[in-house]
Scaffold this motif. Structure first.
Motif, mmCIF file in Angstrom:
data_model
loop_
_atom_site.group_PDB
_atom_site.id
_atom_site.type_symbol
_atom_site.label_atom_id
_atom_site.label_comp_id
_atom_site.label_asym_id
_atom_site.label_seq_id
_atom_site.Cartn_x
_atom_site.Cartn_y
_atom_site.Cartn_z
ATOM 1 N N GLU A 29 29.024 12.049 25.784
ATOM 2 C CA GLU A 29 28.252 11.099 24.986
ATOM 3 C C GLU A 29 29.166 10.019 24.422
ATOM 4 O O GLU A 29 28.856 8.822 24.466
ATOM 5 C CB GLU A 29 27.525 11.813 23.848
ATOM 6 C CG GLU A 29 26.737 10.857 22.958
ATOM 7 C CD GLU A 29 26.093 11.530 21.759
ATOM 8 O OE1 GLU A 29 25.525 10.801 20.917
ATOM 9 O OE2 GLU A 29 26.151 12.774 21.652
ATOM 10 N N ASN A 79 28.602 6.424 25.975
ATOM 11 C CA ASN A 79 27.623 5.782 25.103
ATOM 12 C C ASN A 79 28.249 5.039 23.921
ATOM 13 O O ASN A 79 27.644 4.114 23.396
ATOM 14 C CB ASN A 79 26.638 6.829 24.574
ATOM 15 C CG ASN A 79 25.371 6.210 24.060
ATOM 16 O OD1 ASN A 79 24.641 5.564 24.801
ATOM 17 N ND2 ASN A 79 25.111 6.398 22.773
ATOM 18 N N LYS A 80 29.463 5.442 23.532
ATOM 19 C CA LYS A 80 30.056 4.853 22.324
ATOM 20 C C LYS A 80 31.370 4.113 22.594
ATOM 21 O O LYS A 80 31.654 3.118 21.947
ATOM 22 C CB LYS A 80 30.289 5.940 21.269
ATOM 23 C CG LYS A 80 29.016 6.692 20.885
ATOM 24 C CD LYS A 80 29.276 7.750 19.817
ATOM 25 C CE LYS A 80 28.034 8.598 19.550
ATOM 26 N NZ LYS A 80 26.892 7.799 19.084
ATOM 27 N N ASP A 103 21.498 2.506 23.653
ATOM 28 C CA ASP A 103 22.004 3.871 23.780
ATOM 29 C C ASP A 103 21.217 4.644 24.835
ATOM 30 O O ASP A 103 19.977 4.592 24.865
ATOM 31 C CB ASP A 103 21.909 4.600 22.436
ATOM 32 C CG ASP A 103 22.906 4.067 21.425
ATOM 33 O OD1 ASP A 103 23.781 3.274 21.818
ATOM 34 O OD2 ASP A 103 22.799 4.444 20.235
ATOM 35 N N LYS A 124 24.966 1.598 29.612
ATOM 36 C CA LYS A 124 25.975 2.513 29.087
ATOM 37 C C LYS A 124 26.088 3.790 29.919
ATOM 38 O O LYS A 124 27.191 4.251 30.231
ATOM 39 C CB LYS A 124 25.650 2.866 27.634
ATOM 40 C CG LYS A 124 25.847 1.710 26.664
ATOM 41 C CD LYS A 124 25.627 2.158 25.229
ATOM 42 C CE LYS A 124 25.928 1.038 24.249
ATOM 43 N NZ LYS A 124 25.739 1.467 22.838
ATOM 44 N N THR A 125 24.971 4.374 30.274
ATOM 45 C CA THR A 125 24.992 5.671 30.950
ATOM 46 C C THR A 125 25.632 5.584 32.331
ATOM 47 O O THR A 125 26.363 6.494 32.742
ATOM 48 C CB THR A 125 23.563 6.227 31.086
ATOM 49 O OG1 THR A 125 22.998 6.383 29.779
ATOM 50 C CG2 THR A 125 23.558 7.575 31.797
#
Length: 290
Positions: A111, A115-116, A234, A239-240
């Protein structure tokens, strides 16, 4: 949040099918002290396999008739039926999404990284340092630095451990390397450089991209998403799957021509949106692959 529960083992080829098969036959399989002998893996590998199956959201632990056991989820039953050997990139993409989604709080490093963490090229030492800093800012308890290093090592191997072309019996590669989301290169300074790769749409698959849109809409109870949201939001495509704006537009254009459930472009307040049909993610998978 959870760290290093994978026992330092990334998912090996054929593990997925072995784990699902054993659980279908015996919900108490992972509680059996001799499970490792039956499945032909080391004890720590068996623990790692249990971890991955739960993190993928294909297995859940629950109590039935007063006894704790492991059971296939609806998604687990679907993949056991359709692609338990993980031969299709579409299956790998959906399972990757669940690692990044981290709904079971099992896969914190996935994650965080997808994602971050915003850097696309980084040295491995700096990657470990960034993860350590983020964990320190978001955890109320101290986490072993060795655990965080093992998480980063496992993350990298998960997407870069490719099959040995000279060894047809190679079983230690990770199937997820086929997605080509990461590249690890040895630098002249003596450490690895890690690069996020933007794959071609065909490598991810239109089906999992649509599935992710449907999951997002189901959870948010919406049917309208802005294109900027799909790019930067998100747990969405940008992002993924490391997808660029151009590739996202390319995929959306394909979905506007979907034979059964086309998405529609909508322009509101000078912003571009897509309207997603009202169908559940699992119903969509069933309709596409059954």
């Amino acid at each position: 949040m959870a760290y290093a529960r994978h026992q330092s083992f990334y998912l090996r080829d054929k593990w997925f099918s072995k784990g699902l098969r054993e659980i279908r036959q015996n919900s108490r399989f992972f509680f059996n002290d001799l499970a490792f002998e039956k499945i032909g893996l080391g004890k720590n590998m068996v623990e790692s396999l249990k971890y991955w199956l739960i993190a993928f959201n294909v297995v859940e632990e629950r109590i039935e008739e007063g006894q704790r056991g492991h059971y296939l989820t609806q998604l687990g039953v679907f993949f056991y039926t359709h692609d338990r050997l993980l031969q299709k990139n579409e299956t790998l993409s959906i399972l990757h999404y669940y690692l990044v989604r981290n709904q079971n709080d099992q896969s914190t490093v996935f994650e965080w990284f997808f994602n971050k963490y915003k850097e696309t090229v980084v040295s491995k030492p700096d990657l470990v340092s960034s993860f350590k800093t983020w964990v320190g800012q978001n955890e109320s308890k101290d986490i072993s630095e060795n655990s965080l290093k093992r998480d980063i090592d496992c993350l990298i191997q998960f997407y870069t451990k490719t099959p040995d072309e000279d060894d047809p019996e190679d079983v230690i590669f990770c199937p997820f390397s086929k997605l080509m989301l990461l590249r690890s290169e040895r630098s002249g300074e003596g450490f690895d450089t890690i690069k996020k790769i933007s794959p071609e749409i065909e490598r991810i698959g239109i089906l999992p991209l649509y599935y992710v849109l449907l999951k997002y809409c189901e959870e948010k109870e919406v049917d309208l998403l802005s294109i900027d949201e799909i790019i930067n939001g998100d747990f969405l495509w940008g992002k993924t799957f490391n997808l660029s704006r151009n590739k996202i537009i390319e995929a959306l254009n394909v979905l506007t021509s979907h034979g059964h459930f086309p998405v529609q472009y909508v322009r509101t307040n000078n912003l571009d949106y897509v309207k997603v049909p009202n169908i559940s993610p699992m119903d969509f998978l069933q309709s596409e692959l059954s």
